[in-house]
Design an enzyme around this catalytic site. Structure first.
Site, PDB file in Angstrom:
ATOM      1  N   ASN A  35      35.812  53.866   2.346  1.00 57.52           N
ATOM      2  CA  ASN A  35      36.216  55.271   2.467  1.00 57.52           C
ATOM      3  C   ASN A  35      37.715  55.342   2.192  1.00 57.52           C
ATOM      4  OD1 ASN A  35      36.837  57.853   3.259  1.00 57.52           O
ATOM      5  ND2 ASN A  35      36.336  57.558   5.438  1.00 57.52           N
ATOM      6  N   TRP A  36      38.064  55.844   1.023  1.00 52.02           N
ATOM      7  CA  TRP A  36      39.485  55.871   0.632  1.00 52.02           C
ATOM      8  C   TRP A  36      40.236  57.027   1.290  1.00 52.02           C
ATOM      9  CZ3 TRP A  36      41.301  54.179  -4.880  1.00 52.02           C
ATOM     10  CH2 TRP A  36      40.926  52.843  -5.081  1.00 52.02           C
ATOM     11  N   LYS A  37      39.502  57.951   1.906  1.00 51.36           N
ATOM     12  CA  LYS A  37      40.130  59.122   2.543  1.00 51.36           C
ATOM     13  C   LYS A  37      41.061  59.816   1.534  1.00 51.36           C
ATOM     14  CE  LYS A  37      39.529  56.827   6.915  1.00 51.36           C
ATOM     15  NZ  LYS A  37      39.918  56.670   8.300  1.00 51.36           N
ATOM     16  N   HIS A  83      32.502  62.968   9.072  1.00 53.99           N
ATOM     17  CA  HIS A  83      33.517  62.007   9.515  1.00 53.99           C
ATOM     18  C   HIS A  83      34.336  62.639  10.641  1.00 53.99           C
ATOM     19  CE1 HIS A  83      36.987  59.377   9.559  1.00 53.99           C
ATOM     20  NE2 HIS A  83      36.249  58.485   8.908  1.00 53.99           N
ATOM     21  N   GLU A 140      37.359  62.684  11.187  1.00 55.18           N
ATOM     22  CA  GLU A 140      38.557  63.402  10.721  1.00 55.18           C
ATOM     23  C   GLU A 140      38.203  64.810  10.269  1.00 55.18           C
ATOM     24  OE1 GLU A 140      39.856  60.306   8.087  1.00 55.18           O
ATOM     25  OE2 GLU A 140      40.322  59.070   9.842  1.00 55.18           O
ATOM     26  N   GLU A 188      31.221  55.222  14.247  1.00 61.12           N
ATOM     27  CA  GLU A 188      32.661  55.017  14.152  1.00 61.12           C
ATOM     28  C   GLU A 188      33.343  55.555  15.409  1.00 61.12           C
ATOM     29  OE1 GLU A 188      33.906  54.603   9.726  1.00 61.12           O
ATOM     30  OE2 GLU A 188      34.102  56.680  10.326  1.00 61.12           O
ATOM     31  N   GLY A 238      41.454  53.277  12.207  1.00 61.03           N
ATOM     32  CA  GLY A 238      42.847  53.146  11.779  1.00 61.03           C
ATOM     33  C   GLY A 238      43.794  52.653  12.862  1.00 61.03           C
ATOM     34  N   SER A 251      38.425  50.025  11.919  1.00 60.89           N
ATOM     35  CA  SER A 251      39.260  48.813  11.878  1.00 60.89           C
ATOM     36  C   SER A 251      38.508  47.554  11.446  1.00 60.89           C
ATOM     37  CB  SER A 251      39.955  48.589  13.223  1.00 60.89           C
ATOM     38  OG  SER A 251      40.856  49.655  13.481  1.00 60.89           O
ATOM     39  N   GLY A 285      37.714  51.810   6.020  1.00 58.90           N
ATOM     40  CA  GLY A 285      38.775  52.698   5.556  1.00 58.90           C
ATOM     41  C   GLY A 285      39.897  51.907   4.909  1.00 58.90           C
ATOM     42  N   GLY A 286      40.968  51.667   5.677  1.00 47.26           N
ATOM     43  CA  GLY A 286      42.178  51.017   5.155  1.00 47.26           C
ATOM     44  C   GLY A 286      41.923  49.757   4.349  1.00 47.26           C
TER      45      GLY A 286
HETATM   46  P1  PGA Z   1      39.488  52.275   9.160  1.00 45.46           P
HETATM   47  O1  PGA Z   1      38.694  53.638   8.893  1.00 45.46           O
HETATM   48  O2  PGA Z   1      38.670  51.151   8.594  1.00 45.46           O
HETATM   49  O3  PGA Z   1      40.802  52.446   8.440  1.00 45.46           O
HETATM   50  O4  PGA Z   1      39.638  52.143  10.643  1.00 45.46           O
HETATM   51  C1  PGA Z   1      37.294  53.691   8.940  1.00 45.46           C
HETATM   52  C2  PGA Z   1      36.805  55.103   8.654  1.00 45.46           C
HETATM   53  O5  PGA Z   1      37.408  56.068   9.124  1.00 45.46           O
HETATM   54  O6  PGA Z   1      35.803  55.270   7.941  1.00 45.46           O
END
Ligand code: PGA
Length: 258
Positions: free
Chosen positions: A19-21, A105, A107, A175, A181, A220, A241-242
């Site tokens: 997930n590149w957000k 998600h 977010e 999640e 993050g 994470s 994500g990251g």
């Molecule tokens: P993260 O994000 O791996 O950077 O913690 C995961 C996500 O929000 O899908």
């Protein structure tokens, strides 16, 4: 409640999704090319997806053609088209060649006040467009500390699942909001308890389809913890994500699939 020993007859094929957000410009397409090259050297026994920002779906579709990398959107509108300035429909995402779309998600639930009911509508829109919905859910730290984590995620699952959901068109991503993050990760026991609870709820709602629906862990995930997490019972992949932004990190997570 169903007999938990029969909840999953055999391990499901894992899905590792990035997930590149809101990250990525055209210069970053090189990361996908690198991933493609690395995968050609050593193919892996897992499904692989990248969900870049919508602006990169079309150029990424060009560079991933013929590879095992599938693409996905990060959100879709509930309608297929119409007067919704700034939004993107599931049909538009599908039209780029994408196979998946992330919905619900945390977010988006926070930034855009998305409710379970809205997420369920988005899931139905995704299914109607022929996309696989990756539906996210997870508790906040406050909810975990107050001992309500399982009740919260069970409620989110039941409330956000569309009636069109099957094992083929739906993936669940657990999640925990506090793990996204932050570098914080739940214990193995906490992850397994959450995934088992989701599995039971899925079986209750979807029957045999629920036993075959993949449940990803997200929050994470990185090269150093991926193998341990991916080996846990009822963890059918990861939403990353990251650590999905750099091919060199993401490939290590993909290769952690045993
Ligand atoms: P993260 O994000 O791996 O950077 O913690 C995961 C996500 O929000 O899908």
């Amino acid at each position: 409640m169903a007999n938990t020993s029969k909840l999953q007859a055999k391990p499901l094929r894992k899905l590792i999704a990035g997930n590149w957000k809101m990250n990525g410009l055209s210069k970053d397409i090189g990361e996908i090319k690198r991933l493609h090259t690395l995968l050609k050297k050593t193919p892996v026994q897992a499904d692989i997806a990248i969900c870049p920002p919508a602006t990169l779906l079309v150029p990424m579709a060009q560079v991933t053609r013929g590879s095992d990398i599938r693409l996905g959107g990060q959100d879709c509108h509930v309608a297929q088209s119409g007067a919704h300035t700034g939004d993107i429909s599931a049909a538009m995402i599908k039209n780029t060649g994408a196979r998946y779309v992330i919905i619900g998600h945390s977010e988006r639930r926070t930034d855009h006040n998305e409710t379970n009911a809205m997420v369920a509508q988005k899931m139905e829109a995704a299914h109607n467009a022929g996309l696989i919905a990756i539906m996210c859910l997870g508790e906040t730290l406050k909810e975990r500390k107050s001992g309500k984590a399982l009740a919260i995620i069970g409620g989110q699952l039941r409330g956000s699942l569309a009636k069109t959901a099957t094992a083929k068109n739906t993936v669940i991503a657990y999640e925990p909001v506090w793990a996204i993050g932050t570098g914080l990760v739940p214990t193995n026991a906490e992850i397994m308890a959450a995934h088992l609870h989701l599995r039971k709820n899925l079986v209750k709602k979807l029957g045999v389809e629920g036993a075959k629906t993949r449940i990803l862990y997200g929050g994470s995930v990185k090269p150093s913890n991926a193998e341990e997490i991916l080996n846990l019972v009822n963890v059918d992949g990861a939403l990353v994500g990251g650590a999905s932004l750099k091919a060199s990190d993401f490939i290590q997570i993909i290769r952690s699939v045993g």
